[in-house]
Design a protein around this motif. Structure first.
Motif, PDB file in Angstrom:
ATOM      1  N   PHE A   1       4.943   2.720  -3.188  1.00 12.00           N
ATOM      2  CA  PHE A   1       4.032   2.436  -2.081  1.00 12.00           C
ATOM      3  C   PHE A   1       4.545   1.226  -1.318  1.00 12.00           C
ATOM      4  N   ARG A   2       4.690   1.386  -0.009  1.00 13.95           N
ATOM      5  CA  ARG A   2       5.006   0.256   0.870  1.00 13.95           C
ATOM      6  C   ARG A   2       4.085   0.382   2.068  1.00 13.95           C
ATOM      7  N   ASP A   3       3.326  -0.660   2.301  1.00 13.63           N
ATOM      8  CA  ASP A   3       2.360  -0.592   3.401  1.00 13.63           C
ATOM      9  C   ASP A   3       3.100  -0.855   4.708  1.00 13.63           C
ATOM     10  N   GLU A   4       3.882   0.136   5.123  1.00 11.51           N
ATOM     11  CA  GLU A   4       4.734   0.021   6.313  1.00 11.51           C
ATOM     12  C   GLU A   4       3.890  -0.343   7.537  1.00 11.51           C
ATOM     13  N   VAL A   5       4.435  -1.186   8.407  1.00 13.19           N
ATOM     14  CA  VAL A   5       3.728  -1.577   9.634  1.00 13.19           C
ATOM     15  C   VAL A   5       3.412  -0.324  10.449  1.00 13.19           C
TER      16      VAL A   5
ATOM     17  N   MET B   1       8.931  11.163   6.667  1.00 15.27           N
ATOM     18  CA  MET B   1      10.154  10.388   6.874  1.00 15.27           C
ATOM     19  C   MET B   1       9.920   8.884   6.737  1.00 15.27           C
ATOM     20  N   ARG B   2       8.788   8.427   7.231  1.00 17.62           N
ATOM     21  CA  ARG B   2       8.416   7.028   6.991  1.00 17.62           C
ATOM     22  C   ARG B   2       6.955   6.995   6.559  1.00 17.62           C
ATOM     23  N   GLY B   3       6.784   7.238   5.280  1.00 15.29           N
ATOM     24  CA  GLY B   3       5.436   7.263   4.733  1.00 15.29           C
ATOM     25  C   GLY B   3       5.080   5.894   4.173  1.00 15.29           C
TER      26      GLY B   3
HETATM   27 MG    MG Z   1      11.985  -0.351   4.553  1.00 22.67          MG
END
Ligand code: MG
Ligand code: ATP
Length: 440
Positions: A139-143, A150-152
């Protein structure tokens, strides 16, 4: 599998929220369903593809001598305080408190965890080298979660870690992963190009991103056109042999992502330079003692002195690959699955459900395909031919066999290759041999 029984919620319209083709097609083909921003459920057909991708990744890691483990998704904050990353990681980290008030986190990666496991049981250089990997949700709380899988925010990653006594050992490990990655992506029908990446504070040239070329890639990339001629599957690999010549071949040609590309210094003449967009599907990285030093991963060396082990980490975006493969392989009608990751090898279309001869021939083919262990999706719905063709093209199975009333009368079917579009009428036995030349 009979389509009338299969859970395949396809969509006729393009979903408005999907900006790129893989996201659109994955939603339309009923592969995934969004739960919340950047978090998806994988429906039967999507999950099958994900598992096939995972299995190729696994086979190549195993071949390289890497051993599979499974670490938890939830990790204690203490470990990350030891490495200093608990505060450094910032808002991308999902922080959790358990009922006792203890700080926990949903792992964005596993360097700390694996180092702790390693150090608990490894005391001597004689136990080295060690290569360990797992395939686990991160889990990465992407901006800006976007582009579907692809960018979850929650995504499946293969992350491997190497432990060596010294730099030379780490180089050997690095090369194993480098070569395993070339093979992994090639087996999925992808042209992945290793590009030198920023290696952070340690410097050196031991960090590569593997980029596949696709118009919708997030990064602009430049590379020598000759890369497209290389085939990593040409020969068998002995992972215990010296892999330097292979790595040298692939790093000998120019390749760089935008940040690293300086047109003034680029050694490739313009007519041989490919200026394209890339999707990062893997990243390999030597980082020396960055984690082993603060976490105290030491072994006794041959001289009896305690030494800090050298580490590397090696990631592959398993769930991202499902989208990336579609970006690299589709047409206006839908997905074109490479055979190695296709959810089914064959789509069998019965054009006239209810017609005795057509039903009998379709049923016969379905049974024979299953008998030969060919994964087949049988469209036995009572639908218009046009709708059936459109759905089959959309989901992109490598082969289609079409059974219509006219052919059924004479015992022939039509076989279509999804990729080339080639179609031919042939008797049933020949059709079987065509779609499954290697089957028993
Ligand atoms: Mg990254
Ligand atoms: P990016 O620059 O794309 O954010 P990263 O450098 O953060 O990637 P790594 O930490 O090296 O990525 O992770 C290893 C691999 O995991 C990446 O090469 C990529 O394929 C995949 N990956 C990383 N972040 C995501 C994400 N948010 N969704 C899906 N896959 C991801």
């Amino acid at each position: 599998m009979r389509l009338t029984q299969y859970f395949l919620p396809t969509l006729k319209e393009n979903p408005a929220e999907a900006q790129i083709v893989s996201h659109r097609l994955m939603l339309r083909a009923g592969m995934i369903r969004q739960s919340s921003a950047g978090i998806y459920s994988w429906l039967p057909m999507g999950f099958k593809v994900l598992q096939k991708i995972e299995q190729i990744v696994r086979e190549e890691q195993d071949a390289a001598g890497c051993q599979e483990v499974l670490m938890p998704t939830i990790q204690p904050a203490e470990l990350w305080r030891e490495s200093g990353r608990y505060d450094d990681y910032g808002a991308e980290m999902l922080r959790i408190k358990d009922r006792h008030g203890r700080d926990m986190l949903y792992g964005p990666t596993n360097e700390e965890q694996i180092t702790e496991i390693f150090k608990a049981s490894t005391k001597s250089y004689k136990q080295l080298p060690k290569l360990l990997y797992h395939i686990q949700w991160k889990f990465r709380d992407e901006v800006r979660p976007r582009f579907g899988v692809m960018r979850g925010r929650e995504f499946l990653m293969k992350d491997a870690y190497s432990f060596d006594l010294d730099y030379e050992g780490a180089v050997r490990a690095y090369r194993k992963f480098f070569v395993a990655y070339l093979r992994t992506f090639a087996r999925m029908g992808l042209k992945a190009i290793p590009m030198q990446a920023d290696s952070g504070p340690i410097g050196g040239d031991m960090s590569h991103e593997f980029q596949i070329l696709a118009d919708t890639g997030e990064s602009r990339v430049f590379c020598h056109k000759d890369f497209l001629k290389f085939d990593p599957l040409q020969s068998e690999i002995d992972f215990d042999a010296d892999l330097k010549p292979i790595v040298d071949k692939w790093t000998g040609l120019y390749a760089a992502a935008d940040e690293k590309h300086d047109p003034a210094k680029c050694p490739v003449p313009a007519d041989q330079l490919l200026d394209a967009r890339g999707i990062e599907v893997g990243h390999i990285f030597y980082f020396g003692t960055k984690y082993s030093a603060p976490l105290g991963a030491n072994v006794d060396g041959p001289d009896g002195k305690s030494t800090t082990v050298h580490m590397g980490s090696y990631g592959i975006g398993v769930s991202r690959l499902a989208g990336a493969i579609i970006e690299a392989s589709h047409d206006a009608a839908g997905i074109i699955w490479p055979e190695s990751v296709a959810p089914f090898q064959v789509g069998l279309i019965n054009l006239k459900v209810g017609d005795a001869k057509t039903d009998a021939l379709s049923g016969d083919l379905y049974a024979k395909l299953k008998q030969k262990k060919i994964d087949v999706l049988y469209d036995d719905r009572d639908e218009r031919a046009g709708a059936k063709f459109a759905d089959m093209d959309l989901i992109g199975l490598p082969w289609q066999i079409v059974v219509g009333p006219r052919g059924a009368a004479s015992g022939t079917v039509e076989v279509k290759n999804r990729k080339s579009g080639e179609k031919a009428e042939m008797p049933l036995e020949q059709a079987l041999a065509k779609v499954a030349p290697k089957a028993v």
